[in-house]
Design a protein around this motif. Structure first.
Motif, PDB file in Angstrom:
ATOM      1  N   GLY A  68       0.835  -1.263   0.012  1.00  0.00           N
ATOM      2  CA  GLY A  68      -0.217  -0.134  -0.009  1.00  0.00           C
ATOM      3  C   GLY A  68       0.892   1.398   0.122  1.00  0.00           C
ATOM      4  N   GLN A  69       1.592   1.482   1.229  1.00  0.00           N
ATOM      5  CA  GLN A  69       2.395   2.633   1.215  1.00  0.00           C
ATOM      6  C   GLN A  69       3.508   2.833  -0.012  1.00  0.00           C
ATOM      7  OE1 GLN A  69       1.917   5.171   3.493  1.00  0.00           O
ATOM      8  NE2 GLN A  69       3.132   6.375   1.951  1.00  0.00           N
ATOM      9  N   PHE A  70       4.076   1.527  -0.558  1.00  0.00           N
ATOM     10  CA  PHE A  70       5.100   1.462  -1.492  1.00  0.00           C
ATOM     11  C   PHE A  70       4.348   2.212  -2.767  1.00  0.00           C
ATOM     12  CE2 PHE A  70       6.364  -0.824  -5.186  1.00  0.00           C
ATOM     13  CZ  PHE A  70       7.671  -0.322  -5.429  1.00  0.00           C
ATOM     14  N   GLU A  71       3.127   1.631  -3.071  1.00  0.00           N
ATOM     15  CA  GLU A  71       2.357   2.128  -4.362  1.00  0.00           C
ATOM     16  C   GLU A  71       2.276   3.712  -4.285  1.00  0.00           C
ATOM     17  OE1 GLU A  71       2.128   0.444  -6.838  1.00  0.00           O
ATOM     18  OE2 GLU A  71       2.453  -1.436  -5.808  1.00  0.00           O
ATOM     19  N   GLU A  72       2.011   4.296  -3.209  1.00  0.00           N
ATOM     20  CA  GLU A  72       1.528   5.617  -2.817  1.00  0.00           C
ATOM     21  C   GLU A  72       3.108   6.529  -3.020  1.00  0.00           C
ATOM     22  OE1 GLU A  72      -0.227   6.734   0.719  1.00  0.00           O
ATOM     23  OE2 GLU A  72      -1.749   5.222   0.567  1.00  0.00           O
ATOM     24  N   ASP A  73       4.071   6.091  -2.517  1.00  0.00           N
ATOM     25  CA  ASP A  73       5.366   6.469  -2.544  1.00  0.00           C
ATOM     26  C   ASP A  73       5.803   6.573  -4.151  1.00  0.00           C
ATOM     27  OD1 ASP A  73       5.482   6.819   0.048  1.00  0.00           O
ATOM     28  OD2 ASP A  73       7.127   5.243   0.331  1.00  0.00           O
ATOM     29  N   VAL A  74       5.827   5.445  -4.758  1.00  0.00           N
ATOM     30  CA  VAL A  74       6.079   5.273  -6.172  1.00  0.00           C
ATOM     31  C   VAL A  74       5.165   6.313  -7.037  1.00  0.00           C
ATOM     32  CG1 VAL A  74       5.708   3.775  -8.293  1.00  0.00           C
ATOM     33  CG2 VAL A  74       6.651   3.045  -6.277  1.00  0.00           C
ATOM     34  N   GLU A  75       4.040   6.520  -6.843  1.00  0.00           N
ATOM     35  CA  GLU A  75       3.254   7.717  -7.541  1.00  0.00           C
ATOM     36  C   GLU A  75       3.919   9.006  -7.273  1.00  0.00           C
ATOM     37  OE1 GLU A  75       0.970   6.722  -9.949  1.00  0.00           O
ATOM     38  OE2 GLU A  75       1.422   4.698  -9.686  1.00  0.00           O
ATOM     39  N   ARG A  76       4.049   9.245  -6.158  1.00  0.00           N
ATOM     40  CA  ARG A  76       4.468  10.408  -5.861  1.00  0.00           C
ATOM     41  C   ARG A  76       6.154  10.787  -6.668  1.00  0.00           C
ATOM     42  NH1 ARG A  76       2.320   9.996  -0.665  1.00  0.00           N
ATOM     43  NH2 ARG A  76       4.167   8.853   0.232  1.00  0.00           N
ATOM     44  N   ALA A  77       6.922   9.601  -6.495  1.00  0.00           N
ATOM     45  CA  ALA A  77       8.098   9.712  -7.244  1.00  0.00           C
ATOM     46  C   ALA A  77       7.899  10.036  -8.823  1.00  0.00           C
ATOM     47  CB  ALA A  77       8.996   8.676  -6.906  1.00  0.00           C
ATOM     48  N   LEU A  78       7.129   9.203  -9.512  1.00  0.00           N
ATOM     49  CA  LEU A  78       6.795   9.228 -10.849  1.00  0.00           C
ATOM     50  C   LEU A  78       6.230  10.630 -11.089  1.00  0.00           C
ATOM     51  CD1 LEU A  78       5.069   6.021 -11.553  1.00  0.00           C
ATOM     52  CD2 LEU A  78       7.352   6.519 -12.195  1.00  0.00           C
ATOM     53  N   ASP A  79       5.384  11.258 -10.004  1.00  0.00           N
ATOM     54  CA  ASP A  79       4.677  12.556 -10.570  1.00  0.00           C
ATOM     55  C   ASP A  79       6.013  13.592 -10.369  1.00  0.00           C
ATOM     56  OD1 ASP A  79       2.216  11.676 -10.890  1.00  0.00           O
ATOM     57  OD2 ASP A  79       1.644  12.256  -8.763  1.00  0.00           O
ATOM     58  N   GLY A  80       6.836  13.508  -9.348  1.00  0.00           N
ATOM     59  CA  GLY A  80       8.030  14.502  -9.142  1.00  0.00           C
ATOM     60  C   GLY A  80       8.919  14.436 -10.523  1.00  0.00           C
ATOM     61  N   TRP A  81       9.050  13.021 -11.008  1.00  0.00           N
ATOM     62  CA  TRP A  81       9.939  12.962 -12.091  1.00  0.00           C
ATOM     63  C   TRP A  81       9.237  13.663 -13.464  1.00  0.00           C
ATOM     64  CZ3 TRP A  81       9.668  10.913 -16.910  1.00  0.00           C
ATOM     65  CH2 TRP A  81      10.704  10.867 -17.632  1.00  0.00           C
ATOM     66  N   LEU A  82       7.940  13.437 -13.533  1.00  0.00           N
ATOM     67  CA  LEU A  82       7.506  14.202 -14.716  1.00  0.00           C
ATOM     68  C   LEU A  82       7.453  15.577 -14.571  1.00  0.00           C
ATOM     69  CD1 LEU A  82       4.341  11.474 -15.111  1.00  0.00           C
ATOM     70  CD2 LEU A  82       5.815  12.158 -16.574  1.00  0.00           C
ATOM     71  N   ASP A  83       7.324  16.161 -13.485  1.00  0.00           N
ATOM     72  CA  ASP A  83       7.190  17.700 -13.339  1.00  0.00           C
ATOM     73  C   ASP A  83       8.539  18.125 -13.583  1.00  0.00           C
ATOM     74  OD1 ASP A  83       4.609  17.710 -12.540  1.00  0.00           O
ATOM     75  OD2 ASP A  83       5.029  17.601 -10.248  1.00  0.00           O
ATOM     76  N   ARG A  84       9.633  17.462 -13.195  1.00  0.00           N
ATOM     77  CA  ARG A  84      11.135  17.821 -13.337  1.00  0.00           C
ATOM     78  C   ARG A  84      11.380  17.712 -15.055  1.00  0.00           C
ATOM     79  NH1 ARG A  84      11.977  14.811  -8.731  1.00  0.00           N
ATOM     80  NH2 ARG A  84      12.551  13.232  -9.761  1.00  0.00           N
ATOM     81  N   LYS A  85      10.797  16.638 -15.723  1.00  0.00           N
ATOM     82  CA  LYS A  85      10.949  16.567 -16.923  1.00  0.00           C
ATOM     83  C   LYS A  85      10.293  17.698 -17.932  1.00  0.00           C
ATOM     84  CE  LYS A  85      12.416  13.928 -20.407  1.00  0.00           C
ATOM     85  NZ  LYS A  85      13.615  13.676 -20.875  1.00  0.00           N
ATOM     86  N   ARG A  86       8.975  17.959 -17.364  1.00  0.00           N
ATOM     87  CA  ARG A  86       8.368  19.038 -18.176  1.00  0.00           C
ATOM     88  C   ARG A  86       9.190  20.301 -18.062  1.00  0.00           C
ATOM     89  NH1 ARG A  86       3.776  16.775 -15.522  1.00  0.00           N
ATOM     90  NH2 ARG A  86       2.693  15.468 -16.884  1.00  0.00           N
ATOM     91  N   ALA A  87       9.651  20.671 -16.862  1.00  0.00           N
ATOM     92  CA  ALA A  87      10.438  21.802 -16.628  1.00  0.00           C
ATOM     93  C   ALA A  87      11.530  21.789 -17.281  1.00  0.00           C
ATOM     94  CB  ALA A  87      10.710  21.903 -15.012  1.00  0.00           C
ATOM     95  N   GLU A  88      12.479  20.736 -17.494  1.00  0.00           N
ATOM     96  CA  GLU A  88      13.605  20.657 -18.071  1.00  0.00           C
ATOM     97  C   GLU A  88      13.224  20.826 -19.829  1.00  0.00           C
ATOM     98  OE1 GLU A  88      16.173  16.810 -19.893  1.00  0.00           O
ATOM     99  OE2 GLU A  88      15.706  16.829 -17.699  1.00  0.00           O
ATOM    100  N   LEU A  89      12.227  20.146 -20.210  1.00  0.00           N
ATOM    101  CA  LEU A  89      12.130  20.246 -21.799  1.00  0.00           C
ATOM    102  C   LEU A  89      11.504  21.850 -21.872  1.00  0.00           C
ATOM    103  CD1 LEU A  89      10.057  17.123 -22.368  1.00  0.00           C
ATOM    104  CD2 LEU A  89      12.196  17.593 -23.477  1.00  0.00           C
ATOM    105  N   LEU A  90      10.823  22.320 -21.154  1.00  0.00           N
ATOM    106  CA  LEU A  90      10.400  23.904 -21.415  1.00  0.00           C
ATOM    107  C   LEU A  90      11.686  24.670 -21.139  1.00  0.00           C
ATOM    108  CD1 LEU A  90       7.986  25.852 -21.813  1.00  0.00           C
ATOM    109  CD2 LEU A  90       7.941  26.128 -19.382  1.00  0.00           C
ATOM    110  N   GLU A  91      12.567  24.485 -20.316  1.00  0.00           N
ATOM    111  CA  GLU A  91      13.731  25.353 -20.203  1.00  0.00           C
ATOM    112  C   GLU A  91      14.593  24.971 -21.560  1.00  0.00           C
ATOM    113  OE1 GLU A  91      17.661  26.105 -17.265  1.00  0.00           O
ATOM    114  OE2 GLU A  91      15.994  24.488 -16.700  1.00  0.00           O
ATOM    115  N   ARG A  92      14.855  23.919 -22.202  1.00  0.00           N
ATOM    116  CA  ARG A  92      15.530  23.862 -23.408  1.00  0.00           C
ATOM    117  C   ARG A  92      14.723  24.542 -24.493  1.00  0.00           C
ATOM    118  NH1 ARG A  92      16.389  17.796 -24.604  1.00  0.00           N
ATOM    119  NH2 ARG A  92      17.272  18.894 -26.325  1.00  0.00           N
ATOM    120  N   HIS A  93      13.562  24.350 -24.526  1.00  0.00           N
ATOM    121  CA  HIS A  93      12.852  25.081 -25.406  1.00  0.00           C
ATOM    122  C   HIS A  93      13.255  26.612 -25.619  1.00  0.00           C
ATOM    123  CE1 HIS A  93       9.728  26.404 -28.049  1.00  0.00           C
ATOM    124  NE2 HIS A  93       9.139  27.254 -26.946  1.00  0.00           N
TER     125      HIS A  93
END
Length: 339
Positions: free
Chosen positions: A221-246
């Motif tokens: 249970g808690q593992f799945e919640e931690d994973v989803e938060r980690a994935l959301d954080g990675w996606l936010d960083r990736k979007r920010a990185e792509l926008l900065e490169r653009h």
């Protein structure tokens, strides 16, 4: 977002029937499909065959479902986590953007819960998740405080078993990483086993590891919640990185400029605010896309066809092996260039 899932849609010509079903109960789904079929009814045997094929899939529909069919075949049927707004239309290209928006970015990743006896390794790539259980040497696994002259030797044997089991897990994770090229490898479990695992992973695999705090094979249970938060954080960083490169590269913005870059194969990622129903012009080729039909004629397209901007944009993105990212940080479509 990688677009491998939808690339088979562009291997055959349209017209495509795109259907989104969003009813909750079976009677509601049947009634909804009848209404949507009425909208799609048209003369011609090929279209009737396509509607009949869609009807077979509609009977199996989950509460949220997207269906894409052409020339008598359902080419893609995808479940959706939330019921979409009902939609049915014929168009030159499949109308996939509503599906992609609801699916969200698919991050290829591996989830690992490791302990002294082995691990659960779950791979999230194309298709359904695949889970493997790694069970290695089973004895001795527990340290004791029995004392005596053999205590240290026994403890060394336990440590050696833990490390041996971690090696087996590392081999499995390395193999899966080679197969799917994950963006992240999320690891939870026993602290000592996590440490051993990290030591024995290949360098490329270890560089993608992110430790999460909670998780055991008996309680996900808690593992799945931690994973989803980690994935959301990675996606936010990736979007920010792509926008900065653009912004740093002064990349193209607006459909006309992005379409030109896609035709030249220079786009690494497309950034879009979401659905774009405004029409553009397309040809049969995957990158034949322009806001001006005369521009396509100059590129050798004899009869440009009107299509939704987002449908044309997604096809060109998929056929040039670029990525597609939805973000509210852009007001208009933009592109990050490869060069």
């Amino acid at each position: 977002m990688r677009l491998d899932l939808i690339r088979p849609l562009y291997e055959r010509k349209g017209p495509y029937a795109s259907v989104y079903l969003g009813a909750l109960t079976i009677p509601e789904r049947k009634a909804q499909w009848r209404s949507l079929r009425d909208r799609l009814e048209a003369n011609g045997e090929s279209r009737k065959a396509t509607l009949d094929a869609l009807e077979e899939e509609a009977r199996l529909a989950t509460p949220g479902r997207s269906l894409f069919a052409a020339h008598g075949d359902v080419v893609l049927a995808e479940p959706l986590a939330e019921p979409p707004h009902p939609l049915a239309l014929w168009s030159p290209l499949p109308c996939v953007t509503p599906m992609l928006v609801r699916r969200g970015e698919n991050v290829p990743h591996i989830r690992v819960i490791v302990d002294h006896a082995g691990a659960e390794v779950t791979v999230f790539g194309a298709g359904s998740p695949r889970r493997t259980v790694v069970e290695a040497a089973s004895w001795p696994l527990q340290k004791t405080s029995q004392g005596g002259w053999s205590q240290k030797r026994y403890e060394r044997a336990v440590d050696e078993t833990w490390e041996k089991n971690a090696v087996a897990v590392a081999q499995e994770v390395d193999e899966q990483a080679r197969r799917i090229g994950p963006e992240l490898i999320l690891v939870a479990g026993e602290a000592k086993s996590r440490s051993y695992l990290l030591q024995h992973l290949g360098t490329k695999t270890a560089d993608r590891v992110l430790m999460v705090e909670h998780g055991s094979r008996s309680n996900h249970g808690q593992f799945e919640e931690d994973v989803e938060r980690a994935l959301d954080g990675w996606l936010d960083r990736k979007r920010a990185e792509l926008l900065e490169r653009h912004q740093e590269m002064n990349g193209p913005t607006g459909m006309a400029r992005v379409a030109h870059a896609l035709r030249e194969g220079r786009v690494q990622a497309v950034l879009t605010p979401g659905e774009l129903p405004k029409p553009v012009w397309i040809g049969e080729g995957g990158t034949q896309l322009a806001t001006d039909p005369d521009e396509l004629r100059r590129w050798g397209v004899p009869e440009p066809v009107r299509e939704r901007s987002d449908s044309a944009l997604v096809r060109a993105t998929a056929m040039t092996d670029a990525e597609l990212w939805f973000t509210g940080a852009v007001a208009d479509v933009a592109a990050v260039l490869r060069y």
